[in-house]
Design a protein around this motif. Structure first.
Motif, PDB file in Angstrom:
ATOM      1  N   GLU A   1      41.645  52.996  27.977  1.00 44.11           N
ATOM      2  CA  GLU A   1      40.496  53.659  27.356  1.00 44.11           C
ATOM      3  C   GLU A   1      40.905  54.423  26.109  1.00 44.11           C
ATOM      4  O   GLU A   1      40.210  54.407  25.096  1.00 44.11           O
ATOM      5  CB  GLU A   1      39.829  54.602  28.356  1.00 44.11           C
ATOM      6  N   GLU A   2      42.039  55.105  26.157  1.00 43.46           N
ATOM      7  CA  GLU A   2      42.503  55.858  24.985  1.00 43.46           C
ATOM      8  C   GLU A   2      42.863  54.925  23.831  1.00 43.46           C
ATOM      9  O   GLU A   2      42.602  55.228  22.670  1.00 43.46           O
ATOM     10  CB  GLU A   2      43.721  56.710  25.357  1.00 43.46           C
ATOM     11  N   SER A   3      43.478  53.795  24.141  1.00 41.38           N
ATOM     12  CA  SER A   3      43.975  52.900  23.088  1.00 41.38           C
ATOM     13  C   SER A   3      42.920  51.948  22.570  1.00 41.38           C
ATOM     14  O   SER A   3      43.037  51.452  21.441  1.00 41.38           O
ATOM     15  CB  SER A   3      45.151  52.083  23.636  1.00 41.38           C
ATOM     16  N   GLY A   4      41.899  51.670  23.371  1.00 39.64           N
ATOM     17  CA  GLY A   4      40.910  50.683  22.971  1.00 39.64           C
ATOM     18  C   GLY A   4      41.409  49.252  23.065  1.00 39.64           C
ATOM     19  O   GLY A   4      40.775  48.331  22.537  1.00 39.64           O
ATOM     20  N   LEU A   5      42.533  49.044  23.726  1.00 49.14           N
ATOM     21  CA  LEU A   5      43.111  47.709  23.857  1.00 49.14           C
ATOM     22  C   LEU A   5      42.191  46.832  24.701  1.00 49.14           C
ATOM     23  O   LEU A   5      41.721  47.236  25.762  1.00 49.14           O
ATOM     24  CB  LEU A   5      44.480  47.830  24.523  1.00 49.14           C
ATOM     25  N   ALA A   6      41.929  45.624  24.227  1.00 43.40           N
ATOM     26  CA  ALA A   6      41.053  44.705  24.953  1.00 43.40           C
ATOM     27  C   ALA A   6      41.644  44.392  26.326  1.00 43.40           C
ATOM     28  O   ALA A   6      42.829  44.049  26.430  1.00 43.40           O
ATOM     29  CB  ALA A   6      40.863  43.421  24.153  1.00 43.40           C
ATOM     30  N   HIS A   7      40.828  44.502  27.349  1.00 39.25           N
ATOM     31  CA  HIS A   7      41.340  44.287  28.693  1.00 39.25           C
ATOM     32  C   HIS A   7      40.239  43.826  29.635  1.00 39.25           C
ATOM     33  O   HIS A   7      39.052  43.984  29.346  1.00 39.25           O
ATOM     34  CB  HIS A   7      41.989  45.556  29.244  1.00 39.25           C
ATOM     35  N   ARG A   8      40.657  43.276  30.746  1.00 37.78           N
ATOM     36  CA  ARG A   8      39.771  42.851  31.825  1.00 37.78           C
ATOM     37  C   ARG A   8      40.309  43.435  33.117  1.00 37.78           C
ATOM     38  O   ARG A   8      41.503  43.306  33.406  1.00 37.78           O
ATOM     39  CB  ARG A   8      39.741  41.323  31.909  1.00 37.78           C
ATOM     40  N   ILE A   9      39.451  44.079  33.880  1.00 40.44           N
ATOM     41  CA  ILE A   9      39.880  44.674  35.147  1.00 40.44           C
ATOM     42  C   ILE A   9      39.717  43.647  36.262  1.00 40.44           C
ATOM     43  O   ILE A   9      38.639  43.061  36.433  1.00 40.44           O
ATOM     44  CB  ILE A   9      39.084  45.949  35.454  1.00 40.44           C
ATOM     45  N   VAL A  10      40.794  43.441  37.002  1.00 39.96           N
ATOM     46  CA  VAL A  10      40.794  42.545  38.161  1.00 39.96           C
ATOM     47  C   VAL A  10      40.938  43.424  39.400  1.00 39.96           C
ATOM     48  O   VAL A  10      42.039  43.913  39.691  1.00 39.96           O
ATOM     49  CB  VAL A  10      41.943  41.523  38.084  1.00 39.96           C
ATOM     50  N   PRO A  11      39.859  43.668  40.140  1.00 35.43           N
ATOM     51  CA  PRO A  11      39.957  44.554  41.309  1.00 35.43           C
ATOM     52  C   PRO A  11      40.859  43.962  42.390  1.00 35.43           C
ATOM     53  O   PRO A  11      40.852  42.756  42.631  1.00 35.43           O
ATOM     54  CB  PRO A  11      38.505  44.656  41.801  1.00 35.43           C
ATOM     55  N   VAL A  12      41.639  44.842  43.029  1.00 35.23           N
ATOM     56  CA  VAL A  12      42.480  44.459  44.167  1.00 35.23           C
ATOM     57  C   VAL A  12      42.063  45.334  45.347  1.00 35.23           C
ATOM     58  O   VAL A  12      42.214  46.554  45.298  1.00 35.23           O
ATOM     59  CB  VAL A  12      43.979  44.643  43.864  1.00 35.23           C
ATOM     60  N   GLN A  13      41.510  44.739  46.394  1.00 33.34           N
ATOM     61  CA  GLN A  13      41.034  45.480  47.561  1.00 33.34           C
ATOM     62  C   GLN A  13      42.211  45.714  48.499  1.00 33.34           C
ATOM     63  O   GLN A  13      42.611  44.828  49.268  1.00 33.34           O
ATOM     64  CB  GLN A  13      39.949  44.676  48.268  1.00 33.34           C
ATOM     65  N   LEU A  14      42.759  46.912  48.425  1.00 30.07           N
ATOM     66  CA  LEU A  14      43.981  47.215  49.174  1.00 30.07           C
ATOM     67  C   LEU A  14      43.752  47.193  50.682  1.00 30.07           C
ATOM     68  O   LEU A  14      44.581  46.677  51.430  1.00 30.07           O
ATOM     69  CB  LEU A  14      44.529  48.573  48.739  1.00 30.07           C
ATOM     70  N   SER A  15      42.638  47.755  51.137  1.00 28.76           N
ATOM     71  CA  SER A  15      42.397  47.820  52.578  1.00 28.76           C
ATOM     72  C   SER A  15      42.146  46.441  53.176  1.00 28.76           C
ATOM     73  O   SER A  15      42.274  46.254  54.388  1.00 28.76           O
ATOM     74  CB  SER A  15      41.217  48.749  52.884  1.00 28.76           C
ATOM     75  N   ALA A  16      41.817  45.464  52.321  1.00 27.33           N
ATOM     76  CA  ALA A  16      41.625  44.089  52.785  1.00 27.33           C
ATOM     77  C   ALA A  16      42.908  43.268  52.692  1.00 27.33           C
ATOM     78  O   ALA A  16      42.927  42.095  53.062  1.00 27.33           O
ATOM     79  CB  ALA A  16      40.519  43.416  51.979  1.00 27.33           C
ATOM     80  N   GLY A  17      43.980  43.885  52.165  1.00 28.57           N
ATOM     81  CA  GLY A  17      45.259  43.193  52.089  1.00 28.57           C
ATOM     82  C   GLY A  17      45.406  42.243  50.914  1.00 28.57           C
ATOM     83  O   GLY A  17      46.317  41.403  50.910  1.00 28.57           O
ATOM     84  N   GLU A  18      44.552  42.378  49.891  1.00 31.26           N
ATOM     85  CA  GLU A  18      44.631  41.448  48.764  1.00 31.26           C
ATOM     86  C   GLU A  18      45.939  41.590  47.986  1.00 31.26           C
ATOM     87  O   GLU A  18      46.337  40.661  47.280  1.00 31.26           O
ATOM     88  CB  GLU A  18      43.436  41.650  47.833  1.00 31.26           C
ATOM     89  N   GLN A  19      46.621  42.727  48.151  1.00 38.34           N
ATOM     90  CA  GLN A  19      47.902  42.938  47.465  1.00 38.34           C
ATOM     91  C   GLN A  19      49.009  42.061  48.033  1.00 38.34           C
ATOM     92  O   GLN A  19      50.095  41.970  47.452  1.00 38.34           O
ATOM     93  CB  GLN A  19      48.311  44.412  47.511  1.00 38.34           C
ATOM     94  N   PHE A  20      48.749  41.401  49.158  1.00 32.23           N
ATOM     95  CA  PHE A  20      49.743  40.510  49.758  1.00 32.23           C
ATOM     96  C   PHE A  20      49.475  39.039  49.461  1.00 32.23           C
ATOM     97  O   PHE A  20      50.199  38.171  49.950  1.00 32.23           O
ATOM     98  CB  PHE A  20      49.810  40.735  51.273  1.00 32.23           C
ATOM     99  N   ALA A  21      48.445  38.768  48.678  1.00 32.81           N
ATOM    100  CA  ALA A  21      48.145  37.378  48.321  1.00 32.81           C
ATOM    101  C   ALA A  21      49.278  36.818  47.467  1.00 32.81           C
ATOM    102  O   ALA A  21      49.815  37.515  46.602  1.00 32.81           O
ATOM    103  CB  ALA A  21      46.827  37.301  47.557  1.00 32.81           C
TER     104      ALA A  21
END
Length: 234
Positions: free
Chosen positions: A20-40
């Protein structure tokens, strides 16, 4: 374009603040931690420690293939160097900023995280652990307070990635058992960052995970707090 693999934890929010401070173009990819998506497997290919945040830079400075970066401190350094923003060019000033960035990664974040866990998420109260980590967070807040007595920001007069790294771990101060009135220089610093437009955009609608902790199912608790080496490899 930067893909940010994200969940609204203090470490995830660091990267939102930088973007947000830099204004760098980005896309947020949500990771649902409680669903274990971090282990995919797809996420582990980007973040082998199965933690958020992580990024994929589709336009690296060398013009080559996309670059994946994990660990929030490393990502902040990478993006600051890529953009030339929020990191001083002067060698001594740069050293000051990187010291406080590493201080946050090694001390403030881990100790605040443990304090939050034992104060809020542990299945039963453990007085020794609560006291141990709450007092260590108090000590670390005192370190910040003394350092900020004669400067506006952690690196001196200019807002930097060191401030961005530390701020999200001060936001949940009440849930961590801390009173900012006891550290007036830290409180002044905290209020000045909270007033920044980028900070307000990032934190709009964000609940503090230690004062408004979600109710977790038994399965979610296992996913978040009881994963071993085998799970991390799956």
């Amino acid at each position: 374009m930067i893909d940010l693999y994200y969940s609204p934890t203090p470490n995830g929010l660091k990267l939102r603040l930088f973007l947000e401070e830099s204004g760098l173009a980005h896309r947020i990819v949500p990771v649902q931690l409680s669903a274990g998506e971090q282990f995919a497997p797809e996420f582990l290919a980007i973040s082998p420690n199965n933690k958020i945040p992580a990024i994929v830079d589709h336009a690296p400075r060398d013009g080559g293939e996309p670059v994946a970066v994990f660990e929030s401190g490393a990502i902040l350094l990478y993006l600051a160097e890529k953009t030339g923003l929020l990191l001083p060019e002067d060698a001594r000033a740069r050293l000051e900023v990187t010291q406080w960035l590493f201080w946050q990664m090694a001390g403030l974040g881990p100790m605040a995280g443990q304090a939050g866990h034992f104060r809020v998420y542990a299945p039963e109260p453990l007085p020794y652990a609560i006291e141990r980590y709450t007092q260590e967070v108090k000590r670390l807040y005192g370190v910040l307070d003394r350092h900020l007595a004669d400067r506006a920001y952690l690196g001196g007069d200019t807002y930097s990635i060191a401030d961005i790294a530390c701020y999200p771990w001060i936001v949940p101060h009440a849930g961590l058992g801390q009173d900012l009135a006891a550290t007036p220089h830290l409180q002044r610093w905290f209020q000045s960052i909270a007033a920044r437009p980028a900070t307000q955009r990032v934190y709009a609608g964000i609940d503090d995970p230690y004062t408004k902790a979600p109710v977790l199912s038994e399965e979610a608790r296992k996913v978040l707090f009881n994963q071993g080496a085998t799970s991390a490899k799956s």
